[in-house]
Write a protein that holds these residues in place. Structure first.
Motif, mmCIF file in Angstrom:
data_model
loop_
_atom_site.group_PDB
_atom_site.id
_atom_site.type_symbol
_atom_site.label_atom_id
_atom_site.label_comp_id
_atom_site.label_asym_id
_atom_site.label_seq_id
_atom_site.Cartn_x
_atom_site.Cartn_y
_atom_site.Cartn_z
ATOM 1 N N GLU A 148 -48.544 -1.091 100.742
ATOM 2 C CA GLU A 148 -49.354 -1.314 99.543
ATOM 3 C C GLU A 148 -50.845 -1.198 99.873
ATOM 4 O O GLU A 148 -51.628 -2.148 99.667
ATOM 5 C CB GLU A 148 -49.043 -2.669 98.908
ATOM 6 N N GLU A 305 -39.966 -1.548 95.996
ATOM 7 C CA GLU A 305 -39.843 -3.009 95.982
ATOM 8 C C GLU A 305 -39.702 -3.486 94.551
ATOM 9 O O GLU A 305 -40.360 -2.967 93.643
ATOM 10 C CB GLU A 305 -41.107 -3.688 96.532
ATOM 11 N N TRP A 313 -46.392 -15.253 93.294
ATOM 12 C CA TRP A 313 -47.836 -15.038 93.151
ATOM 13 C C TRP A 313 -48.321 -15.043 91.703
ATOM 14 O O TRP A 313 -49.472 -14.743 91.453
ATOM 15 C CB TRP A 313 -48.247 -13.736 93.855
ATOM 16 N N GLU A 353 -44.663 -16.731 101.405
ATOM 17 C CA GLU A 353 -43.682 -16.172 100.467
ATOM 18 C C GLU A 353 -42.353 -16.915 100.497
ATOM 19 O O GLU A 353 -41.327 -16.378 100.095
ATOM 20 C CB GLU A 353 -43.497 -14.682 100.761
ATOM 21 N N HIS A 356 -40.424 -16.902 97.300
ATOM 22 C CA HIS A 356 -40.165 -15.598 96.680
ATOM 23 C C HIS A 356 -38.672 -15.335 96.777
ATOM 24 O O HIS A 356 -38.069 -15.531 97.825
ATOM 25 C CB HIS A 356 -40.953 -14.526 97.435
HETATM 26 C C1 GLA Z 1 -45.764 -6.850 97.700
HETATM 27 C C2 GLA Z 1 -45.667 -6.653 99.194
HETATM 28 C C3 GLA Z 1 -44.566 -7.415 99.838
HETATM 29 C C4 GLA Z 1 -44.446 -8.789 99.234
HETATM 30 C C5 GLA Z 1 -44.276 -8.680 97.748
HETATM 31 C C6 GLA Z 1 -44.104 -10.015 97.079
HETATM 32 O O1 GLA Z 1 -45.034 -5.984 96.981
HETATM 33 O O2 GLA Z 1 -45.569 -5.301 99.559
HETATM 34 O O3 GLA Z 1 -44.843 -7.510 101.212
HETATM 35 O O4 GLA Z 1 -45.596 -9.512 99.528
HETATM 36 O O5 GLA Z 1 -45.428 -8.093 97.215
HETATM 37 O O6 GLA Z 1 -43.891 -9.877 95.692
#
Ligand code: GLA
Length: 663
Positions: A148, A305, A313, A353, A356
């Motif tokens: 990202e 993803e 978040w 996380e 998550h």
């Molecule tokens: C992004 C990141 C992941 C993770 C997700 C959590 O997409 O690439 O590493 O942190 O967010 O939603």
């Protein structure tokens, strides 16, 4: 695409967080769940280079070997997304600087300046090692550059960035005079006499130069693309496997102009999380999927993803209700994804996380969540024959990151006019009509479309505006919404009346904007209602479709239609409420001869077709609380049953029908 058959299922595996006994269990469970592709080494740097220049690939070797022995392919991260603490300690100058001039500390992730030569050198050294070691490993199906790029560090204002920005500006403008002209620096005594005087647009006491702001966005996007390119070049010396990075086509990230990135990817991969802060998260998911397909040039793409349930978040991290994850996944497939991957495999016990969601939840496998993962897996298997087919659309919605930057800037007529809101509003209206739209870049050849929707295309180049105007003149239909065509690529107002670039094509001219304060709603003579925006519009050649009945401009045209050459253009000079925008778009689509793939609905029903030369598949997605029936004949890929003419789709379910005959 990566060489994976059917519609593949994948996930990120942060094995570094777990012991070897868990790895064995995980790989067994991955086999049970039919996982095809596993992303590893995304945040691996501090593990594989624990000290400067000292590489330790023992654990990564074991994991890749284990996955390979179990027939699972690898999506191999270059590992450079987050620098290890030794690097930021040794070279604190790589840390990013915020617009207020303060340095951001390590301790989170992505703490690096995109223009730092030291970071680049260290990152490429790591990539070289990883590429040498695994470049021809048979398990590696795909290379995953960094992670990202620009999620947190897209805009960096430090001295390294200042130098790189000047070099970028020199390449763009060639001379300081040309730069002064482009930025309009005779305003407020901002004229530059030397390149060294130019800085990134750090926070100032007052409003900043808008030309400088938009160029800084362009520069920052290019700078990270440069980083991608540098890593990809190293990889390509050692591997023939496809290379990509995960895009963030999503509502809250706007820093990267992915139209310029897309051609450099071997496969387009997107990360998408349902954003429950938005009014209509499902519509945004569909929009993001269609935009990702646009980036892929219509070809199949990967969802790199998404989450099985809650993220960590958003202010309120909502879990997904039963069936929602499957629906989300198949909406991506319906709109062109041939691979569905998740962040992440096993829910973390520690770290930021830890709350998550993941394929394997904290509670283990005797859970609703795990059973839904198995259901998704068997569903994707049942859809294997859909892979490789594409989506066809009669409508193009024009989308521009540059317009996003130029619209949502400082010093504008209304802070409530936000680019993405206006694009989403147009998209939602089309979606509610049951028609499929491609989301394309300005500058795209529109001749294959019956209708072009141009929402809030505030900044547009002369060439791109000419393409749209010529498209209409040649017989096309267009719907243009307010605040479009106002500035050129230097953010210079197109003089002579708004909407400058499209004035003639639309047959209108406006002399002044009359934005509405929050909470204020205007009514049109035909009964429609609108908020946010009005403008003092006059029809030149257009016919008036509707005018304001009240508000600051009673009697002034609000919606117009113009015959231009062989085509027809509509102008919507206000932010119509959802139902009214839908009604207007219904009229425009009918006039353009477009028939929906699905029924009209409140957005709770989506019907999308994917087709190949000799086959077609209808995805019927019911987000609603009522069962629905949809006319189609064929074979249900999920239940295996014949569909003799009418398909029942239960509340919250999805059906995928191989159509007979082929549509
Ligand atoms: C992004 C990141 C992941 C993770 C997700 C959590 O997409 O690439 O590493 O942190 O967010 O939603």
């Amino acid at each position: 695409m990566a060489d994976l058959p059917g519609i593949s299922l994948g996930c990120d595996y942060n094995f570094e967080q777990w012991s070897p006994s868990v790895w064995a269990e995980d790989v067994a469970l991955m086999r049970q769940a039919g996982v095809d592709l596993v992303a590893v080494n995304i945040f691996g740097w501090s593990s594989i280079e624990p000290r400067p220049g000292e590489y330790d690939f023992g654990t990564l070797d074991s994991i890749i070997g284990l996955l390979h022995d179990n027939g699972i392919r690898v999506n191999l991260g270059t590992g450079t997304s987050s620098p290890p603490p030794w690097l930021t300690t040794l070279h604190p100058e790589i840390l990013p600087e915020a617009a207020d001039g303060t340095t951001r500390s390590p301790g989170g992730r992505q703490a690096w300046c995109p223009s730092s030569p030291v970071f680049r050198e260290r990152a490429l050294a790591l990539v070289e090692q990883v590429a040498i070691r695994y470049g021809d490993h048979p398990a590696v199906a795909l290379w995953h550059v960094s992670n990202e790029l620009g999620c947190h560090n897209a805009l960096c204002y430090d001295e390294a960035s200042a130098g790189a920005f000047r070099a970028w500006l020199l390449r763009r403008y060639g001379s300081i005079d040309a730069l002064n002209k482009a930025w309009g620096t005779s305003f407020w005594s901002q004229r530059y006499s030397d390149w060294a005087e130019i800085l990134p647009p750090r926070l100032a006491l007052s409003l900043r130069n808008p030309g400088q702001l938009v160029d800084f966005q362009r520069f920052s996007s290019d700078e990270l693309l440069g980083h991608y390119r540098a890593e990809a070049e190293v990889l390509r010396r050692h591997t023939t496997a496809p290379v990509t990075t995960n895009f963030m086509v999503t509502a809250h990230i706007r820093a990267l102009d992915y139209w310029s990135w897309a051609p450099e990817m071997d496969v387009i991969a997107n990360d998408h999380y349902l954003d429950n802060r938005l009014g209509d998260p499902d519509a945004e998911l569909s929009f993001a999927a269609d935009l990702t397909r646009g980036l892929a040039g219509g070809r199949p793409w990967m969802l790199m993803e998404q989450s099985t349930g809650a993220v960590n978040w958003q202010p309120y991290n909502l879990a997904k209700v039963p069936g929602q994850m499957l629906r989300n996944s198949l909406t991506h497939v319906a709109r062109g994804a041939d691979s569905i991957c998740f962040f992440q495999w096993r829910a973390s016990a520690q770290g930021a996380e830890k709350f998550h969601s993941a394929l394997v939840p904290h509670a283990g496998t005797d859970t609703v969540g795990w059973r839904e993962v198995l259901e998704l897996s068997s569903t994707l298997d049942a859809l294997a024959e859909v892979a490789g087919t594409t989506v066809r659309a009669d409508i193009a919605i024009l989308f521009s990151w540059e317009s996003w930057w130029a619209t949502d800037t400082e010093a504008r007529p209304s802070q409530d006019v936000r680019y993405l809101d206006q694009v989403h509003a147009a998209y939602r209206a089309a979606r509610r009509l049951g028609v499929t739209a491609d989301v394309v870049a300005p500058g795209t050849d529109l001749s294959g479309y019956r209708l072009a929707i141009v929402p809030c295309l505030h900044m547009v180049s002369d060439e791109d505006a000419a393409l749209i105007n010529d498209y209409v003149a040649g017989g096309g239909h267009a719907v243009v919404t307010f605040y479009s065509g106002i500035v050129d690529v230097a953010d210079r107002v197109r003089l002579g009346g708004y909407p400058g670039a499209f004035r003639e094509m639309l047959g209108v001219v406006a002399e002044e904007f009359f934005p509405l304060p929050p909470g204020r709603r205007v009514t049109l003579a035909g009964g429609a209602t609108a908020t946010l925006w009005t403008e003092h519009l006059r029809a030149t050649t257009a016919e008036i479709v509707d005018s304001y009945a009240d508000g600051p401009l009673p009697g002034v045209p609000a919606v117009t239609r113009n015959s231009y050459g062989e085509g027809t253009s509509w102008y919507v000079a206000t932010a119509l409420d959802d139902d009214d925008l839908r009604d207007l778009l219904r009229a425009a689509t009918r006039a353009a001869g477009i028939r929906g793939t699905g029924p009209e609905s409140d957005g709770s029903v989506e019907v999308v077709r994917r087709a190949g030369a000799d086959r077609s598949y209808l995805f019927v997605i019911n987000h609603g609380k009522q069962d629905i029936a949809h006319p189609v004949t064929g074979h249900d890929l999920i239940t295996g049953e014949a569909v003799p003419g009418m398909l029942k789709v239960g509340a919250g379910s999805v059906r995928v029908i191989r159509e007979e005959p082929v549509a």
